[in-house]
Design an enzyme around this catalytic site. Structure first.
Site, PDB file in Angstrom:
ATOM      1  N   ASP A 113      38.740  22.363   1.836  1.00 25.67           N
ATOM      2  CA  ASP A 113      37.808  22.558   3.005  1.00 25.67           C
ATOM      3  C   ASP A 113      36.808  21.402   3.327  1.00 25.67           C
ATOM      4  O   ASP A 113      35.842  21.494   4.020  1.00 25.67           O
ATOM      5  CB  ASP A 113      37.206  23.980   3.332  1.00 25.67           C
ATOM      6  CG  ASP A 113      38.219  24.958   3.158  1.00 25.67           C
ATOM      7  OD1 ASP A 113      39.209  24.981   3.709  1.00 25.67           O
ATOM      8  OD2 ASP A 113      37.965  25.917   2.300  1.00 25.67           O
ATOM      9  N   LYS A 151      39.287  17.047   5.700  1.00 25.74           N
ATOM     10  CA  LYS A 151      40.589  16.073   5.352  1.00 25.74           C
ATOM     11  C   LYS A 151      41.084  15.843   6.795  1.00 25.74           C
ATOM     12  O   LYS A 151      41.521  14.669   7.083  1.00 25.74           O
ATOM     13  CB  LYS A 151      41.260  16.254   4.321  1.00 25.74           C
ATOM     14  CG  LYS A 151      40.794  16.380   2.976  1.00 25.74           C
ATOM     15  CD  LYS A 151      41.629  16.787   1.993  1.00 25.74           C
ATOM     16  CE  LYS A 151      42.103  18.378   2.094  1.00 25.74           C
ATOM     17  NZ  LYS A 151      40.808  19.382   1.749  1.00 25.74           N
ATOM     18  N   GLY A 189      44.418  24.497   5.757  1.00 18.50           N
ATOM     19  CA  GLY A 189      44.233  24.455   7.117  1.00 18.50           C
ATOM     20  C   GLY A 189      43.468  23.448   7.447  1.00 18.50           C
ATOM     21  O   GLY A 189      42.287  23.137   6.971  1.00 18.50           O
ATOM     22  N   HIS A 190      43.971  22.406   8.037  1.00 16.90           N
ATOM     23  CA  HIS A 190      43.524  21.171   8.452  1.00 16.90           C
ATOM     24  C   HIS A 190      42.766  21.236  10.018  1.00 16.90           C
ATOM     25  O   HIS A 190      43.562  21.153  10.880  1.00 16.90           O
ATOM     26  CB  HIS A 190      44.212  19.907   8.213  1.00 16.90           C
ATOM     27  CG  HIS A 190      44.524  19.714   6.602  1.00 16.90           C
ATOM     28  ND1 HIS A 190      45.537  18.818   6.051  1.00 16.90           N
ATOM     29  CD2 HIS A 190      44.013  20.484   5.631  1.00 16.90           C
ATOM     30  CE1 HIS A 190      45.246  18.820   4.774  1.00 16.90           C
ATOM     31  NE2 HIS A 190      44.472  19.790   4.350  1.00 16.90           N
ATOM     32  N   GLN A 217      43.975  20.919  -0.041  1.00 17.45           N
ATOM     33  CA  GLN A 217      43.113  21.473  -0.971  1.00 17.45           C
ATOM     34  C   GLN A 217      42.048  20.582  -1.455  1.00 17.45           C
ATOM     35  O   GLN A 217      41.825  19.575  -0.726  1.00 17.45           O
ATOM     36  CB  GLN A 217      43.826  22.324  -1.950  1.00 17.45           C
ATOM     37  CG  GLN A 217      44.765  23.611  -1.557  1.00 17.45           C
ATOM     38  CD  GLN A 217      46.030  23.341  -1.068  1.00 17.45           C
ATOM     39  OE1 GLN A 217      46.703  22.606  -1.613  1.00 17.45           O
ATOM     40  NE2 GLN A 217      46.277  23.961   0.108  1.00 17.45           N
TER      41      GLN A 217
HETATM   42  P1  IMP Z   1      46.814  29.729  -3.025  1.00  8.63           P
HETATM   43  O1  IMP Z   1      47.025  28.465  -3.125  1.00  8.63           O
HETATM   44  O2  IMP Z   1      46.919  30.309  -1.798  1.00  8.63           O
HETATM   45  O3  IMP Z   1      47.484  30.446  -4.107  1.00  8.63           O
HETATM   46  O4  IMP Z   1      45.380  30.023  -3.374  1.00  8.63           O
HETATM   47  C1  IMP Z   1      44.632  29.706  -4.742  1.00  8.63           C
HETATM   48  C2  IMP Z   1      43.135  29.331  -4.517  1.00  8.63           C
HETATM   49  O5  IMP Z   1      42.940  28.202  -4.038  1.00  8.63           O
HETATM   50  C3  IMP Z   1      42.331  30.744  -3.763  1.00  8.63           C
HETATM   51  O6  IMP Z   1      41.049  30.560  -4.539  1.00  8.63           O
HETATM   52  C4  IMP Z   1      42.355  30.059  -2.420  1.00  8.63           C
HETATM   53  O7  IMP Z   1      41.145  30.347  -1.877  1.00  8.63           O
HETATM   54  C5  IMP Z   1      42.157  28.350  -2.759  1.00  8.63           C
HETATM   55  N1  IMP Z   1      42.744  27.579  -1.716  1.00  8.63           N
HETATM   56  C6  IMP Z   1      44.221  27.532  -1.476  1.00  8.63           C
HETATM   57  N2  IMP Z   1      44.243  26.500  -0.248  1.00  8.63           N
HETATM   58  C7  IMP Z   1      43.124  26.227   0.153  1.00  8.63           C
HETATM   59  C8  IMP Z   1      42.495  25.462   1.004  1.00  8.63           C
HETATM   60  O8  IMP Z   1      43.291  24.650   1.733  1.00  8.63           O
HETATM   61  N3  IMP Z   1      41.423  25.472   1.171  1.00  8.63           N
HETATM   62  C9  IMP Z   1      40.307  25.836   0.317  1.00  8.63           C
HETATM   63  N4  IMP Z   1      40.698  26.554  -0.556  1.00  8.63           N
HETATM   64  C10 IMP Z   1      42.169  26.862  -0.622  1.00  8.63           C
END
Ligand code: IMP
Length: 425
Positions: A13, A16, A40-41, A224
């Site tokens: 977040d 990017k 989520g971009h 991420q």
């Molecule tokens: P997952 O990848 O959805 O399984 O999530 C694993 C961890 O990464 C969790 O703490 C999510 O909140 C975090 N996470 C996954 N994708 C994002 C992102 O795009 N932005 C921020 N945190 C993320």
């Protein structure tokens, strides 16, 4: 031609999407290399706000080609919704959007498995976005996954059935309450697969090699953040892919010696969504103010993000792991109005002062040591020139650059494309 990388240096977040969108004018190809619809971009331009999950952030530009690389995992249902969302922008995505045959597919049962796994963890849950990311990458490394290229084969549904049956048995094994109507989910899934099959599938590593031969400019877009990397992040509170620079090599087939600039994006403070350690997290009115002013809610899940001061120890670590060549500081405007700002410069750990992230990074073991800075009162969102930035913000920036030993090239002062200051021109 060399390839440039753009990635997040914190827990995701960082902004990017805005920067890729801003830089796209300089590139022929934007290529996403890992992650999936957990991302989520957010992009803002001409008064429009749009969130992308799997589609690369260059899609709004007239000429750029957007590649979804082999390292990405795709949920056809979410992908189709993203495509529907683009319809109103009059974008000819059939020619501009190319998908790697080697990208893996998220099945409905991957999402259910994610939910079952998280529920079974109770208080120790990761805080996953529940998009099926972990189970899909598990099937990839377990050599059971279904890839985009499989959808072109006649027998892919047999493979699907086998895998879905196995997933159902696993869900039962978890023995937790996960309600679902698989028939309904499969109906949506198969319909979305048919829609996706109308897009162009490519051998993306070949395509990108050819593009390099033809001197095309390529920007690899990460998702991420580095502290969510499966190897280098705050394990197990991480995502299931390599979010760091090496992920661009495996997620696109780009050779390491072809990478030139590595753009590292970070917020002027820190946020994290989901569980896991966050040493500089704030539980006071300062954190609440960052959350409110910065609209810190997850673009994918809507969950409130945890907020805290900038953590320079973690930032330096991310800069090293990625070989960052240029920094981009986002959301500087959110810090306007704070009397005093703090930056974490070291940790107190087992009675000692340390300047690295230890293996055991549980928040209760680490006490951040802060350096304080004077804040600024001015609204900076309309500024266009680095010289006009408040002196105290200049000092804040200079301190970060000196500590991290990489220059900050862009200071973002608002969400819109136009609210961007290029430094050191
Ligand atoms: P997952 O990848 O959805 O399984 O999530 C694993 C961890 O990464 C969790 O703490 C999510 O909140 C975090 N996470 C996954 N994708 C994002 C992102 O795009 N932005 C921020 N945190 C993320």
């Amino acid at each position: 031609m060399a390839v440039d990388l753009l990635l997040g240096l914190q827990w995701g977040d960082e902004g990017k999407g805005k920067i890729v969108d801003y830089l796209t004018k300089d590139y022929n190809i934007i290529a996403r290399f890992q992650g999936g619809p957990n991302a989520g971009h957010t992009l803002e331009f001409d008064g429009i706000k749009h969130v992308l999950h799997t589609i690369p952030s260059g899609i709004f530009h007239k000429t750029a080609i957007n590649v979804v690389g082999n390292g990405v995992v795709i949920d056809p249902v979410i992908f189709q919704k993203e495509l529907d969302g683009l319809a109103k922008f009059d974008i000819n995505f059939r020619d501009k959007l190319l998908i790697s045959r080697k990208a893996h597919i998220i099945l409905p049962t991957h999402r259910l498995l994610d939910a079952a796994s998280e529920t079974s963890k109770g208080k120790a849950k990761i805080g996953s976005t529940l998009k099926g990311i972990g189970p899909t990458y598990m099937d990839k490394t377990g050599r059971n996954g279904i890839r985009v290229g499989d959808l072109e084969l006649d027998n892919w549904k047999e493979k699907y059935r086998q895998l879905a049956n196995k997933h159902q048995a696993l869900i039962e094994f978890y023995n937790v309450d996960v309600q679902y109507d698989l028939k309904e989910l499969e109906l949506q899934f198969f319909e979305a697969v048919e829609a996706i099959k109308k897009l162009k599938f490519i051998d993306s590593e070949e395509y990108l090699h050819q593009a390099q031969e033809e001197n095309k400019t390529i920007l690899a877009e990460g998702a991420q953040g580095s502290l969510l990397d499966i190897d280098f992040g705050t394990y197990p509170f991480v995502t299931s892919s390599n979010t760091t620079a090496a992920g661009a090599c495996t997620g696109l087939g780009i050779a390491p010696n072809k990478i030139k600039n590595v753009y590292g994006i970070f917020k002027a403070y820190t946020t994290r969504v989901g569980s896991g350690p966050f040493p500089t997290e704030l539980f006071d009115e300062n954190g609440a103010r960052m959350a409110k002013v910065g609209h810190e809610f997850g673009a994918t899940t809507g969950r409130p993000r945890r907020c805290g001061w900038l953590d320079l120890v973690a930032l330096k670590y991310a800069v090293q792991v990625n070989g960052v060549t240029e920094l981009m500081m986002m959301k500087a405007d959110v810090l306007s109005g704070f009397e005093t700002l703090k930056v974490g410069v070291a940790y107190r750990y087992k009675g000692e002062e340390i300047k690295h992230l230890p293996y055991n990074i549980e928040a209760e073991n680490l006490e951040p040591i802060y350096k304080e800075f004077s804040g600024w009162k001015e609204d900076i969102t309309k500024l266009k020139n680095e010289n006009d930035l408040p002196q105290t913000l200049k000092e804040y920036i200079k301190f970060i650059e000196d500590e991290v030993k990489v220059l900050i090239k862009i200071v973002s002062v608002g969400p819109d494309r136009t609210e961007t200051i290029i430094k050191n021109q």
